[in-house]
Each structure stands twice: as C-alpha cells, then as structure tokens.
Design an enzyme around this catalytic site. Sequence first.
Site, PDB file in Angstrom:
ATOM      1  N   LYS A   1      85.159  66.036  69.264  1.00  0.00           N
ATOM      2  CA  LYS A   1      83.711  66.059  69.019  1.00  0.00           C
ATOM      3  C   LYS A   1      83.386  66.799  67.731  1.00  0.00           C
TER       4      LYS A   1
ATOM      5  N   CYS B   1      72.296  76.242  83.393  1.00  0.00           N
ATOM      6  CA  CYS B   1      73.642  76.402  82.872  1.00  0.00           C
ATOM      7  C   CYS B   1      74.153  77.842  83.024  1.00  0.00           C
ATOM      8  N   MET B   2      73.512  78.769  82.310  1.00  0.00           N
ATOM      9  CA  MET B   2      74.041  80.130  82.226  1.00  0.00           C
ATOM     10  C   MET B   2      73.315  81.129  83.115  1.00  0.00           C
TER      11      MET B   2
ATOM     12  N   MET C   1      80.688  76.319  84.794  1.00  0.00           N
ATOM     13  CA  MET C   1      79.670  75.773  85.703  1.00  0.00           C
ATOM     14  C   MET C   1      80.089  75.661  87.162  1.00  0.00           C
TER      15      MET C   1
ATOM     16  N   GLY D   1      78.160  77.432  77.793  1.00  0.00           N
ATOM     17  CA  GLY D   1      78.274  75.992  77.597  1.00  0.00           C
ATOM     18  C   GLY D   1      77.871  75.522  76.225  1.00  0.00           C
ATOM     19  N   GLN D   2      76.652  75.861  75.832  1.00  0.00           N
ATOM     20  CA  GLN D   2      76.101  75.317  74.597  1.00  0.00           C
ATOM     21  C   GLN D   2      76.360  76.263  73.417  1.00  0.00           C
TER      22      GLN D   2
HETATM   23  N1  LIG Z   1      83.345  67.760  76.288  1.00  0.00           N
HETATM   24  C1  LIG Z   1      82.292  68.501  76.606  1.00  0.00           C
HETATM   25  N2  LIG Z   1      82.389  69.845  76.525  1.00  0.00           N
HETATM   26  C2  LIG Z   1      81.320  70.591  76.895  1.00  0.00           C
HETATM   27  C3  LIG Z   1      80.093  70.012  77.295  1.00  0.00           C
HETATM   28  C4  LIG Z   1      80.015  68.588  77.326  1.00  0.00           C
HETATM   29  O1  LIG Z   1      78.979  67.997  77.644  1.00  0.00           O
HETATM   30  N3  LIG Z   1      81.139  67.880  76.997  1.00  0.00           N
HETATM   31  N4  LIG Z   1      79.048  70.791  77.654  1.00  0.00           N
HETATM   32  C5  LIG Z   1      79.083  72.225  77.417  1.00  0.00           C
HETATM   33  C6  LIG Z   1      78.236  72.890  78.414  1.00  0.00           C
HETATM   34  S1  LIG Z   1      76.558  73.018  78.106  1.00  0.00           S
HETATM   35  C7  LIG Z   1      78.748  73.466  79.518  1.00  0.00           C
HETATM   36  S2  LIG Z   1      77.700  74.264  80.589  1.00  0.00           S
HETATM   37  C8  LIG Z   1      80.190  73.550  79.750  1.00  0.00           C
HETATM   38  C9  LIG Z   1      80.609  73.228  81.186  1.00  0.00           C
HETATM   39  O2  LIG Z   1      81.980  73.453  81.281  1.00  0.00           O
HETATM   40  P1  LIG Z   1      82.709  73.445  82.687  1.00  0.00           P
HETATM   41  O3  LIG Z   1      81.965  74.209  83.672  1.00  0.00           O
HETATM   42  O4  LIG Z   1      84.109  73.817  82.450  1.00  0.00           O
HETATM   43  O5  LIG Z   1      82.653  71.883  83.056  1.00  0.00           O
HETATM   44  P2  LIG Z   1      82.090  71.031  84.291  1.00  0.00           P
HETATM   45  O6  LIG Z   1      82.806  69.731  84.202  1.00  0.00           O
HETATM   46  O7  LIG Z   1      80.621  71.002  84.313  1.00  0.00           O
HETATM   47  O8  LIG Z   1      82.527  71.794  85.617  1.00  0.00           O
HETATM   48  C10 LIG Z   1      83.714  72.512  85.728  1.00  0.00           C
HETATM   49  C11 LIG Z   1      84.411  72.292  87.024  1.00  0.00           C
HETATM   50  O9  LIG Z   1      83.729  72.839  88.121  1.00  0.00           O
HETATM   51  C12 LIG Z   1      84.347  72.262  89.248  1.00  0.00           C
HETATM   52  N5  LIG Z   1      83.618  72.605  90.477  1.00  0.00           N
HETATM   53  C13 LIG Z   1      82.729  71.876  91.154  1.00  0.00           C
HETATM   54  N6  LIG Z   1      82.304  72.535  92.246  1.00  0.00           N
HETATM   55  C14 LIG Z   1      82.962  73.721  92.272  1.00  0.00           C
HETATM   56  C15 LIG Z   1      82.977  74.826  93.176  1.00  0.00           C
HETATM   57  O10 LIG Z   1      82.274  74.884  94.180  1.00  0.00           O
HETATM   58  N7  LIG Z   1      83.799  75.861  92.877  1.00  0.00           N
HETATM   59  C16 LIG Z   1      84.610  75.854  91.797  1.00  0.00           C
HETATM   60  N8  LIG Z   1      85.399  76.903  91.605  1.00  0.00           N
HETATM   61  N9  LIG Z   1      84.613  74.819  90.931  1.00  0.00           N
HETATM   62  C17 LIG Z   1      83.809  73.764  91.165  1.00  0.00           C
HETATM   63  C18 LIG Z   1      84.385  70.801  88.885  1.00  0.00           C
HETATM   64  O11 LIG Z   1      85.375  70.110  89.598  1.00  0.00           O
HETATM   65  C19 LIG Z   1      84.642  70.842  87.389  1.00  0.00           C
HETATM   66  O12 LIG Z   1      85.942  70.477  87.039  1.00  0.00           O
HETATM   67  O13 LIG Z   1      80.870  72.648  78.896  1.00  0.00           O
HETATM   68  C20 LIG Z   1      80.496  72.766  77.535  1.00  0.00           C
HETATM   69  N10 LIG Z   1      81.437  71.949  76.832  1.00  0.00           N
HETATM   70  N1  LIG Z   2      74.520  66.213  86.914  1.00  0.00           N
HETATM   71  C1  LIG Z   2      74.596  67.215  86.048  1.00  0.00           C
HETATM   72  N2  LIG Z   2      73.560  67.458  85.227  1.00  0.00           N
HETATM   73  C2  LIG Z   2      73.614  68.507  84.381  1.00  0.00           C
HETATM   74  C3  LIG Z   2      74.753  69.324  84.313  1.00  0.00           C
HETATM   75  C4  LIG Z   2      75.854  69.028  85.168  1.00  0.00           C
HETATM   76  O1  LIG Z   2      76.904  69.702  85.148  1.00  0.00           O
HETATM   77  N3  LIG Z   2      75.721  67.972  86.018  1.00  0.00           N
HETATM   78  N4  LIG Z   2      74.782  70.371  83.434  1.00  0.00           N
HETATM   79  C5  LIG Z   2      73.531  70.958  82.987  1.00  0.00           C
HETATM   80  C6  LIG Z   2      73.786  71.781  81.793  1.00  0.00           C
HETATM   81  S1  LIG Z   2      74.924  73.036  81.963  1.00  0.00           S
HETATM   82  C7  LIG Z   2      73.192  71.574  80.602  1.00  0.00           C
HETATM   83  S2  LIG Z   2      73.469  72.687  79.323  1.00  0.00           S
HETATM   84  C8  LIG Z   2      72.241  70.461  80.421  1.00  0.00           C
HETATM   85  C9  LIG Z   2      72.280  69.808  79.050  1.00  0.00           C
HETATM   86  O2  LIG Z   2      71.337  68.784  79.033  1.00  0.00           O
HETATM   87  P1  LIG Z   2      70.445  68.411  77.768  1.00  0.00           P
HETATM   88  O3  LIG Z   2      70.165  69.560  76.937  1.00  0.00           O
HETATM   89  O4  LIG Z   2      69.261  67.681  78.305  1.00  0.00           O
HETATM   90  O5  LIG Z   2      71.419  67.353  77.074  1.00  0.00           O
HETATM   91  P2  LIG Z   2      71.770  67.033  75.568  1.00  0.00           P
HETATM   92  O6  LIG Z   2      72.335  65.665  75.574  1.00  0.00           O
HETATM   93  O7  LIG Z   2      72.631  68.101  75.027  1.00  0.00           O
HETATM   94  O8  LIG Z   2      70.379  67.051  74.845  1.00  0.00           O
HETATM   95  C10 LIG Z   2      70.207  67.557  73.561  1.00  0.00           C
HETATM   96  C11 LIG Z   2      69.214  66.677  72.830  1.00  0.00           C
HETATM   97  O9  LIG Z   2      68.939  67.251  71.554  1.00  0.00           O
HETATM   98  C12 LIG Z   2      68.996  66.244  70.548  1.00  0.00           C
HETATM   99  N5  LIG Z   2      69.295  66.954  69.277  1.00  0.00           N
HETATM  100  C13 LIG Z   2      70.483  67.150  68.672  1.00  0.00           C
HETATM  101  N6  LIG Z   2      70.348  67.954  67.603  1.00  0.00           N
HETATM  102  C14 LIG Z   2      69.045  68.263  67.508  1.00  0.00           C
HETATM  103  C15 LIG Z   2      68.287  69.094  66.623  1.00  0.00           C
HETATM  104  O10 LIG Z   2      68.817  69.730  65.703  1.00  0.00           O
HETATM  105  N7  LIG Z   2      66.949  69.183  66.848  1.00  0.00           N
HETATM  106  C16 LIG Z   2      66.343  68.505  67.863  1.00  0.00           C
HETATM  107  N8  LIG Z   2      65.031  68.665  68.018  1.00  0.00           N
HETATM  108  N9  LIG Z   2      67.038  67.728  68.713  1.00  0.00           N
HETATM  109  C17 LIG Z   2      68.363  67.627  68.553  1.00  0.00           C
HETATM  110  C18 LIG Z   2      70.012  65.285  71.043  1.00  0.00           C
HETATM  111  O11 LIG Z   2      69.839  63.995  70.482  1.00  0.00           O
HETATM  112  C19 LIG Z   2      69.753  65.288  72.566  1.00  0.00           C
HETATM  113  O12 LIG Z   2      68.806  64.344  72.944  1.00  0.00           O
HETATM  114  O13 LIG Z   2      72.513  69.467  81.409  1.00  0.00           O
HETATM  115  C20 LIG Z   2      72.424  69.922  82.734  1.00  0.00           C
HETATM  116  N10 LIG Z   2      72.524  68.767  83.587  1.00  0.00           N
HETATM  117  S1  SF4 Z   3      83.173  74.207  69.350  1.00  0.00           S
HETATM  118 FE1  SF4 Z   3      83.777  73.121  71.211  1.00  0.00          FE
HETATM  119  S2  SF4 Z   3      83.141  71.004  70.840  1.00  0.00           S
HETATM  120 FE2  SF4 Z   3      83.228  72.029  68.845  1.00  0.00          FE
HETATM  121  S3  SF4 Z   3      85.259  71.622  68.061  1.00  0.00           S
HETATM  122 FE3  SF4 Z   3      85.308  73.595  69.108  1.00  0.00          FE
HETATM  123  S4  SF4 Z   3      86.006  73.117  71.179  1.00  0.00           S
HETATM  124 FE4  SF4 Z   3      85.302  71.184  70.247  1.00  0.00          FE
HETATM  125 MO   LIG Z   4      75.384  73.918  79.920  1.00  0.00          MO
END
Ligand SMILES: Nc1nc2c(c(=O)[nH]1)N[C@H]1C(S)=C(S)[C@@H](COP(=O)(O)OP(=O)(O)OC[C@H]3O[C@@H](n4cnc5c(=O)[nH]c(N)nc54)[C@H](O)[C@@H]3O)O[C@H]1N2
Ligand SMILES: Nc1nc2c(c(=O)[nH]1)N[C@H]1C(S)=C(S)[C@@H](COP(=O)(O)OP(=O)(O)OC[C@H]3O[C@@H](n4cnc5c(=O)[nH]c(N)nc54)[C@H](O)[C@@H]3O)O[C@H]1N2
Ligand code: SF4
Ligand SMILES: [Mo]
Length: 793
Positions: free
Chosen positions: A82, A172-173, A339, A376-377
């Site tokens: 990414k 998220c956090m 998460m 996460g973010q």
């Molecule tokens: N490629 C990629 N990287 C990302 C993001 C992305 O969208 N794509 N998003 C970013 C963001 S905002 C976030 S918050 C992070 C999330 O990063 P992670 O939290 O590492 O990712 P997730 O896949 O949401 O969930 C992690 C794991 O929680 C496990 N899980 C589910 N239920 C439970 C439970 O009850 N207990 C335990 N111990 N585990 C459980 C799931 O099986 C899953 O594998 O990633 C960040 N990095």
């Molecule tokens: N089912 C399920 N739902 C989840 C989660 C999960 O684990 N499971 N995780 C949750 C978590 S941890 C998170 S963090 C959220 C994330 O959820 P969102 O924040 O809703 O998802 P994103 O796709 O990151 O949205 C970011 C948006 O910002 C736009 N964008 C990019 N750059 C810029 C910029 O510079 N300015 C502006 N104005 N816009 C921009 C992108 O096009 C995109 O539309 O999702 C939550 N939802």
């Molecule tokens: S900050 Fe995260 S998404 Fe970006 S290159 Fe590093 S590991 Fe990949």
């Molecule tokens: Mo997140």
Amino acid sequence: MSLKRRDFLKMSMAASAVAASGVSFSSLAQTMQDDGVEKWVKGVCRFCGYGCGVYVGVKGEKVVSIKGNPDAQTNFGFLCVKGFLAYKSMYHPDRLTHPLIRQSDGNFKRASWNEALDLIASKFKYFHEKHGKDSVAYYGSGQCTTEETYSFNKLWKAGFRSNMVEGNPRLCMASAVGGYISTYGADEPAGAYADFEKSKCLFIVGSNMSECHPVGFRRIMRHKRNNPDVKIIVCEPRKTSTASIADLWLPVDPGTDLAVFHSMAHEIIKNNWIDQGFVERHTRITDGSKALTLEEYGKFLEQFNPEAVEKITRCPAENIRQAAQWFATSGASMSVWCMGLNQRTRGVWANNLIHNLHLLTGNIGKPGADPFSMTGQPNACGGVREAGALSHLLPGTKPVANDAWRAHVEKMWKVPPGTIDPKPGFPTMKMFESLGAENDPNKPIKAMLVCTTNPAQSLPNLNKYLKGMDDAFLVVLDIFPTRTTQFADVILPAAFLYEKGGVYGCSERRSQFTEKAVNPPGEARADLWIVAQLAKRMGHEKLLPWNEADTMKAGEKAWNDYVQITKDTGHTLLGATYQRLRESKTGLQWPVPSIDHPGTYKRYVKGMDPHMERLQKAGTIPSEATVYFYEDARKEGKANIFVRPYQEAAEMPDREYPFFFTTGRTVEQWHTGTMTMRIPEIARSHPNDYLEIHPDDARRNRIAMGDMVKVVSRRGEVTLPARITDGTMPGVLFTHMHDQAISRMCNFVCNDAVDPGSAEPEYKIAAVKIQRVSGPQDVADGYIIRDVNSRFM
Ligand SMILES: Nc1nc2c(c(=O)[nH]1)N[C@H]1C(S)=C(S)[C@@H](COP(=O)(O)OP(=O)(O)OC[C@H]3O[C@@H](n4cnc5c(=O)[nH]c(N)nc54)[C@H](O)[C@@H]3O)O[C@H]1N2
Ligand SMILES: Nc1nc2c(c(=O)[nH]1)N[C@H]1C(S)=C(S)[C@@H](COP(=O)(O)OP(=O)(O)OC[C@H]3O[C@@H](n4cnc5c(=O)[nH]c(N)nc54)[C@H](O)[C@@H]3O)O[C@H]1N2
Ligand code: SF4
Ligand SMILES: [Mo]
C-alpha cells in the site's frame, strides 16, 4: 511512469507474493521506479498507524514513485504494497476536482468554492440559531493531519462552543485509550517499536500484524529468525499469517479471551512468577471501588483455572499454562494488540487485563518489556488522541470535564473563561443515532461535516444509521465519490496528503513530517484551507488565523498554536517545531520538552523520561524513584491492577444464529477501498471480499469453495463467496470491510452495541446464520462507486 512490461510483471508478482505472505518489501519496486524522478520529497506513508517514512518521487508536476526512507526509525527503508503504490490512487480519473452542491432533483451540480462555502456557513449558522450550538456536528478521522484535526476541534469547541466533535478513532482506538487511562492515568504506550528487538517474548493478541502493520511485523519476524529462543504467542480466533511465526497459538472464541488473560494471571500468581517488589512499589490492586490484596486477587482468579477456561474459550489449558510461563519468565515480555481487543463491548476491560499481566510481572519500563497498543490509522494518535478531537476531550488529551485543563485551554486560545462546554458531546454511535431531519424532534443533530472518513460504509449496523445521514444536512470532504458522498448535500474536493503536507503521529508517540510534493488536481483544496475558510465565514477567523493558500505556512501556524498547549505536560511537543520535524529524517517521540531534546524512547523511567526528570527536580515526585507512573490520578505514582469480572460479548451464538461472525482486514486493501481499489495491482489481487469458513462448517452446510453464501444477523445480511480454510476456528466466520458492493458490505451485519467504558462498538463479534444461495458467481468485478450522482440503494 512508464514501466516495461517485463518489469511490471516482476513487480506484480512480487506484490502478490507480498500479499500472500503479508511480508513487506520495497527494494524491487524502488529500483524500478527511480527512473525519471526529478526530486524526492520527504514524507510519511498515508496508510497505517505504523508510520513508515517515505520519499515521494516527483517528476514534473506529478508523483511518479514512492520509496522507503532508510533513515526512518520505524521502517528503515521498507514499505508494504500500500505504501509504495499509494501515489497511483492520486491519479485515478475519479478524483473529485471541484465543489458540488446537490440540487432539488437529487443530482449534484458543480459550484464555485465561494458558493459552496457560503452555503455551508449559512446553513450551519441557521441550525445554530434555530436548534442550538450542538445541532451541528463534526465527524473526523485518524487520517487527517494534526493541523487539520486541531483546527476543526478548535473551531467547534471554542468557536461554536460545542463538543459535538467525534471521529473514527472512536471505532478503533477508544478502548485502548480507556485501558491506558484507567490503568496508568494517561494515554499511549510507555515504550516503542525499539522494544520489538529487545523483547524475549512477544504476546500478539487480537492483532493480525502481518497484514495490518506489515513492516512492524517484518521487524518481529527478523528478530525471531535471528533469535530462535524468542517466544511468540498469538491469541485470537484465526490462525492468521501472523500466527504462522508463532511458537504457540491460543485459539479463542471471539469475545471470550478475557478468561484466558485472567487464567494467565492465575498461573502467574499460583506459581509465584510475580515481581513482588514491582507489585508493591508501583501498583495497587483494585476492583474499581475498593483496594484488594494480592491474596484476594488470587482467590478471585481461582474460577479461571486453565481447565475451567478451556471450557469457556476453547483454548487448550496447556496452551494457557505455557503462555503464562513464557510471558512471566522470559525476562522481557512485550504485548502487541489491536482491534481484536478494542472492538468489543468489554474492550477497555480486555486492555486492563493485558496491562495486569505486565504489572504483575514487572514487564514495563525496561527494554523489551512493554504493553503496546498498535494504533490503526496514520494519525489517530497524533491528531485525534493527542489533539483531543473527541467529544469528551481537549487538546492535551485531558477531558473537557477537567476544570483546570479547560481553563488552561481557554487561556491558550484567548477566549473568555466559560467558553468551552464542560459537558461532553455525544460519542460516535450516539451522534449518528441523533442525526436526522430538521423537523424530527427525536434527532437533535441536524447537520454534520464529515472529513476524511466514510461512515456510510464503516459504521456497524448500517441499516440503523443511513436514514439519518440522508435526512440531515451533510457536508462531505473527500477525494473520491464514496458511500457517504451518496448522502451528501455538499461535497468538497480535498487534497491528498502529498498534495498538502502536514504532521502525522504514529503508534509509538512519534511525530513525522510530510512536505507538500505537488499541487492538488483541479480545484481540490487542503482540508486545512477548507476549515479556515469556514471559520472565516462564520465569524471565527481570529481562532484560526491560518487562512492562507500556502498550506505549509498555514500548517506551521496551526501546529505552533497546538503545541503551546502541551507545554510542561507529560506529552509535550514544544520542542518539536515545524523546522525540526521538517529537517529530521526520523521524526520525534514525545515528550520533547525543548528544542534541543532528542525525544523519548521510554516514559515513566528515570534517566529516560524528561517529564519525570522535571517533576523530580521540582520535588513533585520522589527523587529516588526509578519508575514512577506520574499521571496516576491519586498522585501515588502507581498503576492499577484491575480486577474485572468476566463478561461475554453482547451477542453470542444461539440456536437460531449459531455462528460467530467477525470482521477485519487484508494486507492489500485499506478500509472502505476508496483509495486502494483504485490502484490496479491491488484491485486485481483482492477484487472483492469473501467469507472465510472452516472446512467442517462448510461440509455440514454443503458449501463448496466459491459458493455464494448468505450471512444473516438480527440486523442485516450480506452474500459472499465462500473461501474454505482451516485458518479460522470451526464456528467462526470472517470477512473484510473493504468491499463497496452493497450485497457484500459486512457492516449491514455487524453489531453496534458499544463498550460502556469507551463507547466503541463491537465490530468483532456478531451472531449469524448462513445459507448457501448458489454456486460460484463472478463477483470479481472490483466494484467501486464512480458516479457522484449514483444512489446508495
Ligand atoms: N492492510 C490494512 N492494514 C491496516 C488497515 C487496513 O484497512 N488495511 N487499517 C488500519 C486500522 S485503522 C486498524 S484499526 C488496524 C487493525 O489491525 P488489526 O486489529 O490487526 O486487524 P483486524 O483484521 O481488524 O483484526 C485483528 C484480528 O482480531 C481477531 N479477533 C476477532 N475477535 C477477536 C477476539 O475476541 N479476541 C481476539 N484476541 N482477537 C479477535 C480477528 O480474527 C483478526 O485477525 O489496521 C490498520 N492497518
Ligand atoms: N466491519 C468493520 N467495520 C469497521 C472496522 C472493522 O474492523 N470491521 N474497523 C473500524 C475502524 S478501526 C476504522 S479506523 C474505520 C475506518 O473507516 P473509514 O474512516 O470510514 O474508512 P476509510 O476508507 O479509511 O475512509 C477514509 C476516507 O477519506 C478519504 N480521503 C483520503 N485522503 C483524504 C484527504 O486527505 N482528505 C479528505 N477529506 N479525504 C480523504 C478516502 O477517499 C476515504 O473515503 O472503520 C471501522 N469500521
Ligand atoms: S505505514 Fe503501514 S501501510 Fe504504510 S507502508 Fe508502512 S506498513 Fe504499509
Ligand atoms: Mo482503525
């Protein structure tokens, strides 16, 4: 960039190998793309909270390449797929390039910036006058720069005198924040990524690091390869690619692992693996209302002996014993979570119980020992947590309800005492529940400005919240058409990170600077310019005196305004000036009290933490203390070992809904796919979400690979192609949140029940039933919303 086909194939192959293993790489893509770059501009990756340092390659007026910054202390030059392909999304033809206003026929019409901003300002003023200061809400993001988040927060809290300020970090956090604050009195980790390589035991719990923080995971992998004695324990319901390097997997049913953590504490006390001196000097054991002795705690834990816990969680008793022993006796244990712990109705408790393990065994405040929450973010820590952009917080991470802090912030903001409302606004889910039509008496919030987030896809239990977004006056700042712009009244085209620059603060308290590299396309503008323009139109220009076209100059003013507030606090950024951040190749870890301070690797430790030194010099805390939790609300310098009861998820499988349903991420895609689905290499490797199902469950339900399976909860349904894998436990189904097709958007199914402590929803656990609806169908269409005038349903 023109790539030769051979190079291109090489690159895509490497990219898919990365995808398959979750491992990151950069050098290949880097060397291929260096041609033609005229200048390299320093920045940070725009995606995850790991915070990789990058150089953005510019040719003419365009970004043509991204490579890792070898000096960055986070990634040492490595990037994941990414990070190095991010620039491709910037040039997708769907970029929004001019403001749009919805007309009475429902379609959008191009507008000038003046027209759009005047309309928003007049609407907001109208709602404020007619329905009160809290009728207009801000919903932001951990992906905004700190300067942007701070500006919106200040405009709302000081200008509008309203705390209706939230953001996606609540999803998220929030539970991690709740855990840190309740245990230590202050947010964010004591240690840093540098502890990975010093650790002798890594407890990775509820984190799929190999896909979600792949470059951090690479460091752990290397550490393990170089030191085979280092123990890696993974606790979660899926045998993820992260678990593939583990010495021990603790499988658990979703939501039940609180019992495993208690059981580990039980073993630690029973075997006398505790660090008695540390527990006595630095902790207090409490159930929240009264103090307990270690004996009483041990007695409470008896119900969590490993055999009893195996019955509750399906985690083998011997795995729990082994995990407890390794954790307690390694000499330096580090937990890493994300998460899987936070997105729960008992997310704060889950966090507390991990901290307990560290406190019992003295695994904090020394090299390689730290309870570390991965954020996460990219700027959830720096922008939203530190700059206090949630409904209950102020910049400096202290609550709006804190009289002294409110007075301090009012003074810094030069507004009259009493300007900031001491009452918190609504947390995210309540905010969206309260959003609706002007004439609806049950919906006190009439308008919302949404910036850098896509709630109409990312909120749980979408069926409940979409109408409110549709009915209210909704302003959306984005770079692409999304599920949320489909409900907007006004869409404002934003600039991408490399088209504006600014500061991001990653998981390890490190602030890093991105220089603007190129201009945004068309009439797109930086969010910082947009907020300043809005402030001006609403009579609050004095609060945001950085209303200028040069976003770097505006950013510096906003940054200076912000860091003044943190002066003399435990997370001061006063010494992290724009100039220092701009020149530094590594960024700076707070506390950074002064311009000559190098930043802080470890907090709460004498000789390392400058704030501790300051307090010791002032005589506020004992000069002989070597570790001191100086943010302790009771001013005893102690951390809380919380004795929390066991509680399962809000919704558990039953006869009607027999499966656990859990959701998360895959390495290539980012959240709602708006950006990553517009990167061709990524869209090809993960074109659509699918349902992971265990072979036993597939057999019993006559489901074959690729069959379309309907997943139904009490709230909604999705239909996904099946992927049969023993990577998930029997009874546990998993999918991602990346797909924009309505039939595959998992958030129709997810539960919006929230943690009473953090108000974070339980995305990770829902009860569902399944039904095979057909054989394989071609869904690999990489669906994205392209037309701003398209409708949600
Ligand atoms: N490629 C990629 N990287 C990302 C993001 C992305 O969208 N794509 N998003 C970013 C963001 S905002 C976030 S918050 C992070 C999330 O990063 P992670 O939290 O590492 O990712 P997730 O896949 O949401 O969930 C992690 C794991 O929680 C496990 N899980 C589910 N239920 C439970 C439970 O009850 N207990 C335990 N111990 N585990 C459980 C799931 O099986 C899953 O594998 O990633 C960040 N990095
Ligand atoms: N089912 C399920 N739902 C989840 C989660 C999960 O684990 N499971 N995780 C949750 C978590 S941890 C998170 S963090 C959220 C994330 O959820 P969102 O924040 O809703 O998802 P994103 O796709 O990151 O949205 C970011 C948006 O910002 C736009 N964008 C990019 N750059 C810029 C910029 O510079 N300015 C502006 N104005 N816009 C921009 C992108 O096009 C995109 O539309 O999702 C939550 N939802
Ligand atoms: S900050 Fe995260 S998404 Fe970006 S290159 Fe590093 S590991 Fe990949
Ligand atoms: Mo997140």
